[in-house]
Design an enzyme around this catalytic site. Structure first.
Site, PDB file in Angstrom:
ATOM      1  N   ASP A 184      36.755 -39.167  25.209  1.00 13.84           N
ATOM      2  CA  ASP A 184      36.818 -39.032  26.663  1.00 13.84           C
ATOM      3  C   ASP A 184      37.258 -37.611  27.004  1.00 13.84           C
ATOM      4  O   ASP A 184      36.507 -36.668  26.788  1.00 13.84           O
ATOM      5  CB  ASP A 184      37.758 -40.087  27.244  1.00 13.84           C
ATOM      6  CG  ASP A 184      37.654 -40.181  28.762  1.00 13.84           C
ATOM      7  OD1 ASP A 184      36.738 -39.567  29.343  1.00 13.84           O
ATOM      8  OD2 ASP A 184      38.488 -40.865  29.364  1.00 13.84           O
ATOM      9  N   ASP A 188      43.843 -34.408  29.437  1.00 15.01           N
ATOM     10  CA  ASP A 188      43.882 -34.919  30.811  1.00 15.01           C
ATOM     11  C   ASP A 188      45.316 -34.957  31.323  1.00 15.01           C
ATOM     12  O   ASP A 188      46.242 -35.352  30.597  1.00 15.01           O
ATOM     13  CB  ASP A 188      43.288 -36.320  30.878  1.00 15.01           C
ATOM     14  CG  ASP A 188      41.765 -36.328  30.723  1.00 15.01           C
ATOM     15  OD1 ASP A 188      41.197 -35.232  30.544  1.00 15.01           O
ATOM     16  OD2 ASP A 188      41.175 -37.417  30.780  1.00 15.01           O
ATOM     17  N   ARG A 240      34.832 -29.506  33.554  1.00  9.39           N
ATOM     18  CA  ARG A 240      36.263 -29.805  33.704  1.00  9.39           C
ATOM     19  C   ARG A 240      37.129 -28.752  33.038  1.00  9.39           C
ATOM     20  O   ARG A 240      37.817 -28.999  32.048  1.00  9.39           O
ATOM     21  CB  ARG A 240      36.602 -31.197  33.157  1.00  9.39           C
ATOM     22  CG  ARG A 240      35.829 -32.313  33.829  1.00  9.39           C
ATOM     23  CD  ARG A 240      36.281 -33.674  33.341  1.00  9.39           C
ATOM     24  NE  ARG A 240      35.527 -34.750  33.991  1.00  9.39           N
ATOM     25  CZ  ARG A 240      35.710 -36.042  33.770  1.00  9.39           C
ATOM     26  NH1 ARG A 240      36.650 -36.443  32.924  1.00  9.39           N
ATOM     27  NH2 ARG A 240      34.989 -36.945  34.397  1.00  9.39           N
TER      28      ARG A 240
END
Length: 349
Positions: A184, A188, A240
């Site tokens: 993923d 994060d 990102r």
């Protein structure tokens, strides 16, 4: 015209506590499945040299700011030092309710996410420290992951995120790591976490790199998620770098963006992002305001270089990071040389 505006909040001073090595720190050998025991430690000068290299610098950016009861990010400096060589040992020490400096030696395979709780330094030894198969989650819903340092570790083939800073974790410094081939996100930061610095890391061979803000409905992130990204190498990763929701200010400076297929930075959902002194090379969309189904965010760009890249989008004003901390901006033209030469593992050990 887009501009950076100062914040009027008082009392948030630059952290002054330095993480220092001491002769009093003891390196502890841990046998698989056993508790801590003293096991033929290296010579004292070798221990001291290792600890100085890994722990002497003080966290900069938002991780160095005095706030929320901390003078900055010191990790496990107040506790003993242990060396771990397998997943069970790693999970044991990073999950203990007291400070530890945990030295990761060699390649460690784990399954799923290991939870790292408050007051820990997780530091790779030399250039071969690696965590593969799973990742590290800072904090749980019941135990905070505050005051954590992660340095000099290679993260590969995580089954979820490689590192997840979550559940209101604050004062976190992630420095000189190598991230690739995750499932993923590589790194994060979400769920009301705050005061984080991401510096001198190499991100490569992956798509979803650095998410900042859980989703478009998580409005509790407003007023938090203050993160500094500096001197990172986003090397062929798709997107990102970071993708931001609600956070302000987010400071993105002196990073090297190369061959990023989808975009560089995306500010969404009224986030406030300052992008400065970066070098974008072969990036069709270096900066977005708004992305996919997320509403626009405020973003200011200054002093960036765009080589064979598209035009940046900007919007509105952003709180000035210098209100929180001092920093020195490198000339963006130097970034393609200095950043690849300095990022990743084996540079500080």
């Amino acid at each position: 015209m887009s501009e950076v505006r100062p914040i009027t909040r008082r009392g948030l001073l630059m952290g002054t506590a330095a993480t220092t090595a001491s002769a009093a720190l003891l390196t502890v050998g841990v046998a698989p499945g056993a508790g801590a025991s003293i096991a033929s430690p290296p010579a004292a000068d070798t221990i001291a040299d290792r600890l100085v290299a890994l722990t002497a610098p003080r966290a900069d950016g938002f991780a160095g700011v005095a706030a929320l009861g901390l003078t900055g990010t010191t990790g496990g400096a107040a506790g003993p030092t242990v060396t771990v060589t397998n997943g069970a040992q790693l999970a044991d020490y990073v999950g203990r309710n007291s400070p530890y400096t945990v030295l990761v030696s060699g390649r460690i395979h784990i399954d799923g996410m290991i939870t790292v709780v408050a007051d820990k330094s997780v530091l790779g030894v030399g250039s071969t420290a690696e965590i593969t198969g799973g990742g590290l989650q800072l904090g749980s819903t019941t135990r905070p992951g505050n005051n954590v340092i992660i340095r000099n570790i290679r993260f590969t083939h995580a089954s979820d995120d490689s590192v997840s800073v979550t559940n209101r974790a604050h004062h976190v410094w992630i420095d000189h790591c190598d991230f690739s081939h995750g499932y993923d996100g590589l790194l994060d930061i979400k769920r009301e976490s705050d005061y984080v610095t991401v510096s001198w890391n190499h991100f490569h061979d992956h798509s979803k790199t650095c998410l900042l803000g859980h989703n478009d409905n998580n409005t509790a992130d407003r007023g938090k998620l203050r993160v500094t990204y500096h001197h990172n190498f986003f090397d062929g990763t798709d997107q990102r770098h970071p993708r931001v929701r609600f956070a302000e200010p987010v400071h993105v400076y002196n990073n090297y963006y190369r061959d990023n297929r989808l975009y560089g930075v995306a500010s969404t959902e009224d986030a406030g992002v300052l992008v400065e002194g970066n070098y974008f090379e072969n990036v069709g969309h270096p900066i977005y305001s708004g992305y996919d189904n997320s509403g626009p965010g405020r973003v200011v760009e200054r002093n960036n270089l765009y080589v064979n890249s598209g035009a940046p989008q900007t919007l509105g004003t952003v709180i000035e990071p210098r209100t929180f901390y001092a920093y020195t901006l490198d000339a963006p033209a130097t970034v393609p040389t200095t950043v690849p030469a300095g990022v990743g593992v084996g540079r500080i050990a």
